[in-house]
Design an enzyme around this catalytic site. Structure first.
Site, PDB file in Angstrom:
ATOM      1  N   ASP A 102       0.875  -1.159   0.000  1.00 48.62           N
ATOM      2  CA  ASP A 102       0.000   0.000   0.000  1.00 48.62           C
ATOM      3  C   ASP A 102       0.920   1.217   0.000  1.00 48.62           C
ATOM      4  O   ASP A 102       2.112   1.117   0.325  1.00 48.62           O
ATOM      5  CB  ASP A 102      -0.947  -0.004   1.204  1.00 48.62           C
ATOM      6  CG  ASP A 102      -2.137   0.935   0.956  1.00 48.62           C
ATOM      7  OD1 ASP A 102      -2.060   1.774   0.043  1.00 48.62           O
ATOM      8  OD2 ASP A 102      -3.140   0.834   1.693  1.00 48.62           O
TER       9      ASP A 102
HETATM   10  C1  BGC Z   1      -4.943   3.295  -0.094  1.00 49.29           C
HETATM   11  C2  BGC Z   1      -5.016   2.302  -1.226  1.00 49.29           C
HETATM   12  C3  BGC Z   1      -4.791   2.990  -2.537  1.00 49.29           C
HETATM   13  C4  BGC Z   1      -3.467   3.715  -2.494  1.00 49.29           C
HETATM   14  C5  BGC Z   1      -3.152   4.465  -3.760  1.00 49.29           C
HETATM   15  C6  BGC Z   1      -3.696   4.144  -0.147  1.00 49.29           C
HETATM   16  O1  BGC Z   1      -3.773   5.182   0.765  1.00 49.29           O
HETATM   17  O2  BGC Z   1      -5.013   2.620   1.142  1.00 49.29           O
HETATM   18  O3  BGC Z   1      -6.246   1.627  -1.223  1.00 49.29           O
HETATM   19  O4  BGC Z   1      -4.845   2.092  -3.590  1.00 49.29           O
HETATM   20  O5  BGC Z   1      -3.481   4.658  -1.423  1.00 49.29           O
HETATM   21  O6  BGC Z   1      -3.976   5.567  -3.900  1.00 49.29           O
END
Ligand code: BGC
Length: 753
Positions: free
Chosen positions: A229
């Site tokens: 993530d």
């Molecule tokens: C989120 C993800 C997301 C990623 C990219 C993170 O803060 O938890 O679900 O895909 O950011 O935007």
């Protein structure tokens, strides 16, 4: 591309560089060897492609796209095909926009209604979440676009999401928090997995080898790659070894250097790096070799699909006196800001830049007799008297009042949790006042997670529309007027009050430690076990027609745990209009030595029928449908005995059931020792044969079973004491007649089996 050859020609620095992102959304290239960079973008209910300014919080604008119903809504469809179609549409958009991987679906379990991101997740039930996730994944990947099923694992809160440690026992992980991921990998064949921010039992998911390698790859056969993530990496070197191939968005090169140093110093095997690069390039090539930027992305067609799926996902919670559907002759007062400006998706990284939005007012254009009053604003909680008075005047003059209510953006979002389950006070006050002047109040809810409804008696009908995507207004109109017969079912329980929720006592955790105390008793598994009243149970949803269930049949009423069984049931539409019914199959273990939920969802099918039409629905059940996770075996296990197969309209409403007998083919090995207690030992026939005479002698010596009424100790009590007596105590109680050596011989004999 001959990936292995290309890797063999790379320098260590080049290989290490590929293990992190180039920027927010791109992977790196190695131009001299023809390795291309690819783009990944958020989803999953649309495409959030940010061209220029990048962020992971949905702040900066992304390309105009189609916003489908968020997962909270689409899950209520209980319709695998609908999820496949959303996926397919997103895949088309990605092909058109040259995006290789769409970052979704998000499938974390809804442990508490408070999780700020529940609107993005499917369900409190792992079976439902897994089935829907697999369908969505297949849809996206049918277009040769990858998915990234997220956030693995046990990421069911936003509070302290980047530092908290989810402390969850293994059985609970296996039965509740893992199965949707398992399904997404085994059945959906997800190209990539995104690890979560949090720790799982003390180790960050991004460097947790047990999660990323032992479970994901070795047990489930995952053959794609894992990305972090955004910003989830703590110890990159550990992560590479654990099975985290791609760090996103990257660390400005610092972690790449660490990886190089770790290999040079012998701390990390270069083979781990090679393997990671191979996995990355394999997936990226799958896209690159099938890239079709000429793909036509017809947003209008997708808008119509978004409307249809939104309508199919709406859950009719209440319909007293058949106040719905509305008729064209009804004079209607439409009330509520959301009728004009719908809330149709949640905030954060999944935020889609909808190319157009269709409100209920838009959809009612041309409808002869309706009025509109705003009723409330979304900036403040307190009621606005002027807005309420206007709404009340309109409601007075109407046959029916349709109130479009729900939660403003600030009430639920990625990044933080909710503090309560209330609707804004201004909306509750509005509802109260309108219901005083109009007896036909219909409430439509736009919200991403359950709310308390102390006001429910003021409404004759309630439609839970969730966050229905950019065409939610048209869908709302279709359901209100019966153009679409509602067929959604709740993918989560609605408790009466927050405090009823099983995680209430420990949700959020203390500091960085979040202990999942309630174990497997999440959602309906808890409410049903406690026989606790809920506002609306899991699986619940009404229709404008009625259905009859008949002829539940099983292919065999006695099976081994290695057998499969077929279950069939007939459903008839007994009403006057076309309708769809979600047929739900639950399995209930009649008697068990481990704590188990009353029943668990193990099958569902959505069937469409004209009035008078009958359809036969068929389910296949195998071992997993009856099993629990046995920690001694480290495997799924079915306890020999009776199970009920229940066909239900919700987790609370069993319509038909049949009992079958399942025999286990696995014996759980038991090791006895001097501290084993009698009741356990006596279950072993050999031990029982050896110990019975000794026990009889002891009982006699103690006067048990002699019917001595004057004794302060009843026979029952003495028997219980003996049952729980450790073997070691027999020496003393037998007055030395039995020696430790003799007991050890008995233990050795029974353990030798
Ligand atoms: C989120 C993800 C997301 C990623 C990219 C993170 O803060 O938890 O679900 O895909 O950011 O935007």
């Amino acid at each position: 591309m001959d990936i292995k050859k290309v890797i063999s020609e790379m320098t260590l620095e080049e290989k290490a560089s590929l293990l992190s992102g180039l920027d927010f959304w791109h992977t790196k290239a190695v131009e001299r060897l023809g390795v291309e960079s690819v783009m990944v973008s958020d989803g999953p209910h649309g495409l959030r492609k940010q061209d220029e300014t990048a962020d992971h919080l949905g702040i900066n604008v992304s390309v105009p796209a189609v916003c489908f119903p968020a997962a909270c809504a689409s899950a209520a469809s209980f319709d695998r095909d609908a999820l496949y179609q959303i996926g397919e549409s997103v895949g088309v958009a990605c092909q058109h926009e040259k995006v290789a991987v769409n970052l979704g679906p998000a499938i974390n379990i809804k442990r508490s209604p408070l999780c700020g991101r529940n609107f993005e997740y499917f369900s409190e039930d792992p079976y439902l979440a897994g089935e829907l996730a697999a369908s969505l994944i297949k849809g996206v990947q049918s277009q040769n676009i990858g998915t990234s099923v997220k956030h693995f694992a046990a990421n069911s809160q936003e509070h302290r999401r980047m530092s908290s440690d989810s402390v969850v026992d293994e059985r609970t992980l296996r039965e509740i928090y893992f199965p949707a991921f398992e399904k997404a990998v085994k059945d959906g064949k997800a190209w990539t997995v995104m690890c979560s921010y949090n720790k799982v039992n003390g180790e960050y998911a991004s460097q947790n080898r047990w999660l990323l390698t032992d479970i994901l790859r070795n047990e489930w056969g995952f053959d794609g790659y894992v990305m972090s993530d955004w910003g989830a990496v703590s110890d990159r070197v550990k992560g590479v070894h654990a099975g985290l191939e791609l760090e996103m968005p990257g660390s400005g090169g610092a972690n790449d250097k660490r990886v190089v140093e770790a290999v040079r110093s012998g701390k990390l095997d270069e083979k781990d790096v090679d393997l990671a690069v191979e996995r990355l390039l394999t997936i990226h090539n799958r896209y690159l070799e099938n890239a079709k930027p000429e793909t036509v992305w017809d947003k209008e067609v997708q808008h119509a699909l978004a409307r249809q799926i939104s309508a199919e996902s709406m859950v009719l919670l209440k319909n007293e006196g058949g106040v719905l559907p509305l008729s064209k002759e009804d004079k209607i007062a439409v009330i509520g800001y959301f009728a004009e400006k719908p809330r149709y998706q949640g905030g954060g990284s999944s935020h889609i830049n909808a190319f157009k939005v269709e409100s209920l007012l838009d959809a009612l254009e041309g409808y002869p007799s309706f009025t509109y009053a705003k009723g409330y604003g979304i900036e403040k909680d307190e009621a606005d008297e002027a807005l309420i008075s206007e709404a009340v005047q309109n409601a007075k003059a109407a046959d029916k009042a349709v109130l479009v209510l729900g939660l403003p953006d600030a009430f639920e979002s990625e990044g933080y949790d909710r503090a309560h389950m209330h609707m804004p006070s201004c909306q509750i006050e509005l509802l109260k006042r309108v219901s005083k002047v109009n007896k036909n109040v219909i409430v439509v809810l736009y919200n991403g997670s359950p709310i308390e409804m102390p006001w429910i008696d003021d409404a004759k009908a309630v439609i839970e529309a969730y966050l229905g995507g950019q065409a939610v207004g048209g869908a709302t109109k279709a359901v209100l007027f019966g153009e679409v017969n509602p067929s959604g079912c709740l993918p989560e329980s609605f408790p009466i009050k927050l405090e009823d929720n099983p995680s209430y006592i420990s949700y959020g955790g203390e500091g960085n430690t979040a202990v999942y105390n309630e174990g497997v008793f999440v959602g309906y598994r808890y409410y049903d076990k406690k026989k606790m009243d809920v506002l609306f149970p899991f699986g619940y949803g009404l229709s404008y027609t009625t259905f009859r269930y008949d002829n539940l049949a099983v292919s065999s009423d006695s099976i081994k745990d290695t057998d499969e069984i077929t279950v069939t049931v007939d459903i008839t539409n007994t009403g006057n209009v076309f309708g769809k019914e979600v047929v739900q199959l639950y399995v209930s273990d009649v008697e068990s030595t481990v704590f188990r939920p009353v029943r668990e969802l193990k099958g569902f099918e959505k069937v469409a029928m004209n009035p008078g039409e009958t359809k036969t629905v068929s389910f296949r059940l195998s071992k997993r449908a009856f099993a629990y996770w046995n920690t001694t075996l480290s495997d799924w296990h079915v306890e020999t005995g009776a199970f009920k197969i229940q066909i239900c309209k919700s987790s609370r409403d069993v319509i038909l059931e049949k009992e079958i007998y399942v025999e286990s083919t696995v014996r759980i090995p038991v090791k006895y020792d001097i501290d084993s207690i009698m009741i356990d030992l006596m279950e072993n026939p050999k031990a029982a044969a050896m110990l019975s005479p000794i026990l009889e002698g002891m009982k006699k010596a103690m006067g048990i079973g002699q019917g001595n009424e004057d004794s302060a100790v009843s026979d029952g009590m003495m028997t219980a004491m003996i049952n729980y007596l450790p073997l070691r105590n027999v020496c003393g109680f037998s007055g030395g007649a039995v020696t430790f050596e003799q007991l050890q011989m008995i233990i050795d004999a029974i353990n030798a089996e």
